[in-house]
Design an enzyme around this catalytic site. Structure first.
Site, PDB file in Angstrom:
ATOM      1  CE  LYS A   8     -21.047 -18.139  83.656  1.00 29.82           C
ATOM      2  NZ  LYS A   8     -19.661 -18.253  83.693  1.00 29.82           N
ATOM      3  CG  ASN A   9     -21.300 -21.201  81.613  1.00 29.06           C
ATOM      4  OD1 ASN A   9     -20.987 -20.836  82.364  1.00 29.06           O
ATOM      5  ND2 ASN A   9     -22.537 -22.139  82.721  1.00 29.06           N
ATOM      6  NE  ARG A  32     -16.093 -24.898  90.256  1.00 35.07           N
ATOM      7  CZ  ARG A  32     -16.436 -23.355  89.639  1.00 35.07           C
ATOM      8  NH1 ARG A  32     -17.216 -22.682  90.381  1.00 35.07           N
ATOM      9  NH2 ARG A  32     -17.647 -23.763  88.651  1.00 35.07           N
ATOM     10  CB  CYS A  49     -18.370 -19.176  91.969  1.00 38.56           C
ATOM     11  SG  CYS A  49     -19.334 -17.763  91.164  1.00 38.56           S
ATOM     12  CG  ASP A  52     -24.827 -23.067  86.169  1.00 40.53           C
ATOM     13  OD1 ASP A  52     -23.972 -23.093  87.688  1.00 40.53           O
ATOM     14  OD2 ASP A  52     -24.109 -22.629  85.495  1.00 40.53           O
ATOM     15  NE  ARG A  83     -17.610 -14.664  87.552  1.00 39.40           N
ATOM     16  CZ  ARG A  83     -17.348 -15.861  88.093  1.00 39.40           C
ATOM     17  NH1 ARG A  83     -17.767 -15.830  89.763  1.00 39.40           N
ATOM     18  NH2 ARG A  83     -16.928 -17.194  87.685  1.00 39.40           N
TER      19      ARG A  83
HETATM   20  C1  UD1 Z   1     -19.190 -25.357  85.072  1.00 40.73           C
HETATM   21  C2  UD1 Z   1     -19.744 -24.115  84.778  1.00 40.73           C
HETATM   22  C3  UD1 Z   1     -20.659 -24.299  85.343  1.00 40.73           C
HETATM   23  C4  UD1 Z   1     -21.538 -24.948  86.319  1.00 40.73           C
HETATM   24  C5  UD1 Z   1     -21.198 -26.412  86.039  1.00 40.73           C
HETATM   25  C6  UD1 Z   1     -21.842 -27.552  86.944  1.00 40.73           C
HETATM   26  C7  UD1 Z   1     -18.517 -22.772  82.973  1.00 40.73           C
HETATM   27  C8  UD1 Z   1     -18.167 -21.863  82.696  1.00 40.73           C
HETATM   28  N1  UD1 Z   1     -19.430 -23.240  84.254  1.00 40.73           N
HETATM   29  O1  UD1 Z   1     -18.225 -25.511  85.549  1.00 40.73           O
HETATM   30  O2  UD1 Z   1     -21.325 -22.613  85.237  1.00 40.73           O
HETATM   31  O3  UD1 Z   1     -21.855 -25.141  87.481  1.00 40.73           O
HETATM   32  O4  UD1 Z   1     -20.274 -26.537  84.981  1.00 40.73           O
HETATM   33  O5  UD1 Z   1     -23.118 -27.626  85.564  1.00 40.73           O
HETATM   34  O6  UD1 Z   1     -18.543 -23.943  82.294  1.00 40.73           O
HETATM   35  N2  UD1 Z   1     -14.198 -31.564  89.232  1.00 40.73           N
HETATM   36  C9  UD1 Z   1     -13.456 -32.412  89.813  1.00 40.73           C
HETATM   37  N3  UD1 Z   1     -12.477 -32.378  89.132  1.00 40.73           N
HETATM   38  C10 UD1 Z   1     -12.241 -31.599  88.350  1.00 40.73           C
HETATM   39  C11 UD1 Z   1     -13.344 -31.255  87.401  1.00 40.73           C
HETATM   40  C12 UD1 Z   1     -14.562 -30.919  88.132  1.00 40.73           C
HETATM   41  O7  UD1 Z   1     -13.504 -33.131  90.717  1.00 40.73           O
HETATM   42  O8  UD1 Z   1     -10.528 -32.312  87.209  1.00 40.73           O
HETATM   43  C13 UD1 Z   1     -16.008 -31.584  90.214  1.00 40.73           C
HETATM   44  C14 UD1 Z   1     -16.022 -30.374  90.351  1.00 40.73           C
HETATM   45  O9  UD1 Z   1     -15.545 -30.144  91.985  1.00 40.73           O
HETATM   46  C15 UD1 Z   1     -17.160 -30.344  90.839  1.00 40.73           C
HETATM   47  C16 UD1 Z   1     -17.941 -31.712  89.523  1.00 40.73           C
HETATM   48  O10 UD1 Z   1     -16.506 -32.133  88.981  1.00 40.73           O
HETATM   49  O11 UD1 Z   1     -18.083 -30.964  92.105  1.00 40.73           O
HETATM   50  C17 UD1 Z   1     -18.526 -31.071  89.064  1.00 40.73           C
HETATM   51  O12 UD1 Z   1     -17.041 -29.699  88.215  1.00 40.73           O
HETATM   52  P1  UD1 Z   1     -17.263 -29.687  86.388  1.00 40.73           P
HETATM   53  O13 UD1 Z   1     -18.434 -29.595  86.301  1.00 40.73           O
HETATM   54  O14 UD1 Z   1     -15.897 -29.449  85.928  1.00 40.73           O
HETATM   55  O15 UD1 Z   1     -17.903 -27.902  86.709  1.00 40.73           O
HETATM   56  P2  UD1 Z   1     -17.163 -26.477  85.773  1.00 40.73           P
HETATM   57  O16 UD1 Z   1     -16.741 -26.980  84.488  1.00 40.73           O
HETATM   58  O17 UD1 Z   1     -16.102 -26.312  86.399  1.00 40.73           O
END
Ligand code: UD1
Length: 420
Positions: free
Chosen positions: A22-23, A122, A117, A307, A399
Site C-alpha cells: 500500500k505505502n 501529522r 488515521c 506500522d 484501507r
Molecule cells: C508514512 C506511512 C505510514 C507510516 C509513516 C512512518 C504512507 C502512505 N504512510 O506516513 O504508514 O506510519 O510513514 O513510517 O506511506 N512530520 C512532520 N511534518 C511533516 C511531515 C511529517 O512533523 O511535514 C512528522 C509526523 O507528524 C510524524 C513524523 O514526521 O511524527 C513521521 O511522519 P511521516 O514519515 O511523514 O509519515 P507519513 O509519510 O504520513
C-alpha cells in the site's frame, strides 16, 4: 458499517500470499501525474486507499483503466483539473502526495489539507517548506494548500529536520522535473522510498541514493512513462507473521521480500519463533510454544517500524513476561491498548510508552477499530481470545489489508464479515 466476527482458538497454520505494498502503491500512483506518456502499474493491492487514489486521479481528469492482466493503465493527456478536493483528501492523508507531482508538471496544485488515521497531528510543514525551497509560492486558503510555480521548480539543497516518508516522496517527485539538481539530506530510507525511486527511474527520471539518507535528484526535461511492478507489502507480511506468533502457529508467507523486514524478523525471533526464509518467502514456526515478551522502540527505517508496533503489542499481551513498547514516531498511536485491555490484557500506558504484562489468554469482547494498524492488533488479539470477538469499524482494516478474511481463512482462522 461492516464488522468482523472472530472465533478465537487454535494456532494459525498454512500458507498465504502477500499483496503489493500500500505505502509504495500510493506514491507511485501519484507519480503517474509526472509522466507524459502512458504508464502501467502492476501488483497494486485491492484496497480502499488505492481506490481512493484512483478516484482522486479520475477527479483530476486522468484516464485510468485496468487492462486484461489486471494492470492499471494511466493516461494523463485528459487531465483538466489541478485540485484535489476535500471530499477525497479528508478520507486519506496520502492524498498530499499529488501536491509535488501536480506542481512540478503543471505549475499549479490545490490540495485540501489532509485527513487520514487519527494517530496524531501529522503536519505537512516539511512538504511545504521543501517545495518553497524549490521556488514555489504557497498559500493556505479556505482549507486548501494552493501552490504555484512560475515556470519550472528549481533544484536546491534541502535538509529535513525530521525524517518523513511522505515529505521525502513528495519532494523527490517534485525534484524529478525541476531545473537542475536537488539534494535531500536526512531523507527517509524506507523500502517504499527505494521502490518509488526505482519507479521514477524506470519512467525516465534520475534519482540517486535512494535507501541512504542523502538523495540526489537530477531534474529531467520530461518523464516518458513505462511500466512498473509495486514491491510486496512488508507490513502485511509482518502482520501475518505476528498473528502466527500470537497463536503459537506455523505460517509461510509467499510473494514477499524478507530483506525489507530485518528489524521485524529479529523481534519475532526474540519471541521464540523459528524463522526460515528464501528469496521471496518467510516461514515462521512457534512449535506450539507461548511467545516470550519483547521490548521495542519504533524509529525510522531500518529500525523497528511504527506500522508494526500495535501488532507486537498484541503479541506481548499474551506473551510470557513483560514487554516495554515505546512509540517515537506518532504521538497518539497506542490506541489499541484500551481495547486490548477490555479483552483482559494488562497494559499500562504512560506518555508514549506501553508496559505490557502478558496474560495466558484473552477474553472475547466487542471492540472497535480506531486506526489501520490498531485494527490489525485487535484481529490478532481476537484470534487468541476465548469466545467470539466482534471488531467494529473495520473500514480501517480495509484501507490496508487485502482480503483479510480470505487470507486468514487460508490459515485456519474462524473469521467472517457481517455487513453493518
Ligand atoms: C508514512 C506511512 C505510514 C507510516 C509513516 C512512518 C504512507 C502512505 N504512510 O506516513 O504508514 O506510519 O510513514 O513510517 O506511506 N512530520 C512532520 N511534518 C511533516 C511531515 C511529517 O512533523 O511535514 C512528522 C509526523 O507528524 C510524524 C513524523 O514526521 O511524527 C513521521 O511522519 P511521516 O514519515 O511523514 O509519515 P507519513 O509519510 O504520513
Amino acid at each position: 458499517m461492516d464488522k468482523l466476527i472472530i472465533q478465537g482458538g487454535g494456532p494459525l497454520r498454512g500458507e498465504v500470499w502477500i499483496s503489493g505494498s500500500k505505502n509504495a502503491a500510493l506514491p507511485i500512483l501519484s507519480a503517474t501525474l509526472l509522466s507524459e506518456g502512458l504508464v502501467t502499474v502492476a501488483n497494486l493491492p485491492h484496497l480502499q486507499d488505492v481506490t481512493t487514489t484512483i478516484e482522486l486521479l479520475g477527479s483530476l481528469g486522468v484516464t485510468v483503466s485496468i487492462d486484461e492482466k489486471m494492470q492499471l493503465e494511466v493516461d494523463n493527456s485528459t487531465l483538466h483539473s489541478r485540485t484535489a478536493p476535500y471530499d477525497l483528501v479528508k478520507t486519506m492523508r496520502a492524498s498530499i502526495l499529488v501536491l509535488g507531482p501536480l506542481l512540478a508538471r503543471y505549475g499549479e496544485a490545490n490540495v485540501s489539507f489532509p485527513g487520514g488515521c487519527a494517530i496524531g497531528s501529522r503536519p505537512v510543514d516539511l512538504h511545504l517548506r521543501g517545495l518553497e525551497a524549490m521556488g514555489a509560492t504557497i498559500e493556505i486558503e479556505d482549507g486548501y494548500i494552493k501552490a504555484r510555480s512560475d515556470g519550472r521548480l528549481v533544484g536546491c539543497h534541502i535538509l529535513m529536520d525530521i525524517v518523513s516518508v511522505g515529505a521525502t516522496e513528495n519532494l523527490m517527485m517534485a525534484a524529478a522535473l525541476a531545473n537542475g539538481q536537488t539534494v535531500i539530506e536526512n531523507a527517509a530510507r524506507e523500502p517504499e522510498i527505494v521502490d518509488l525511486a526505482n519507479c521514477l527511474n524506470a519512467w525516465g527520471a534520475d534519482v540517486q541514493g535512494a535507501g541512504s539518507n542523502r538523495l540526489v535528484i537530477n531534474g529531467v526535461e520530461s518523464i516518458e512513462g513505462g511500466h512498473f511492478t509495486v514491491m510486496p507489502d512488508r507490513i502485511e507480511t509482518g502482520t501475518y507473521l505476528a498473528a502466527a506468533v500470537a497463536t503459537r502457529g506455523r505460517v509461510k508467507v509467499t510473494q514477499t521480500d524478507p530483506s525489507s523486514l530485518e528489524a521485524v524478523l529479529l523481534k519475532l525471533q526474540e519471541t521464540g519463533a523459528i524463522i526460515t526464509q528464501g528469496e521471496d518467502w518467510i516461514e515462521l514456526d512457534m512449535k506450539g510454544k507461548r511467545p516470550k515478551a519483547v521490548s521495542l522502540r519504533t524509529a525510522p527505517y531500518p529500525a523497528f517500524p511504527t506500522d508494526m508496533q500495535a501488532q507486537l503489542t498484541a503479541i506481548n499481551a499474551v506473551a510470557d513476561g513483560t514487554g516495554v513498547v515505546v512509540e517515537t514516531i506518532f504521538e497518539n498511536r497506542l490506541m489499541q491498548v484500551q481495547e486490548l485491555n477490555r479483552m483482559g490484557a494488562v497494559i499500562n500506558v504512560e506518555a508514549n510508552t506501553a508496559v505490557v504484562t502478558g496474560v495466558e489468554r484473552l477474553k472475547a469482547a466487542p471492540v472497535m477499530a480506531s486506526d489501520l494498524r490498531a485494527s490489525a492488533a485487535l484481529v490478532i488479539a481476537a484470534l487468541v481470545a476465548d469466545g467470539e470477538t466482534v471488531v467494529d469499524r473495520i473500514y480501517h482494516i480495509d484501507r490496508g489489508y487485502e482480503c483479510i478474511e480470505e487470507k486468514m481463512h487460508l490459515l485456519g482462522a474462524r473469521i467472517k464479515r457481517v455487513p453493518g
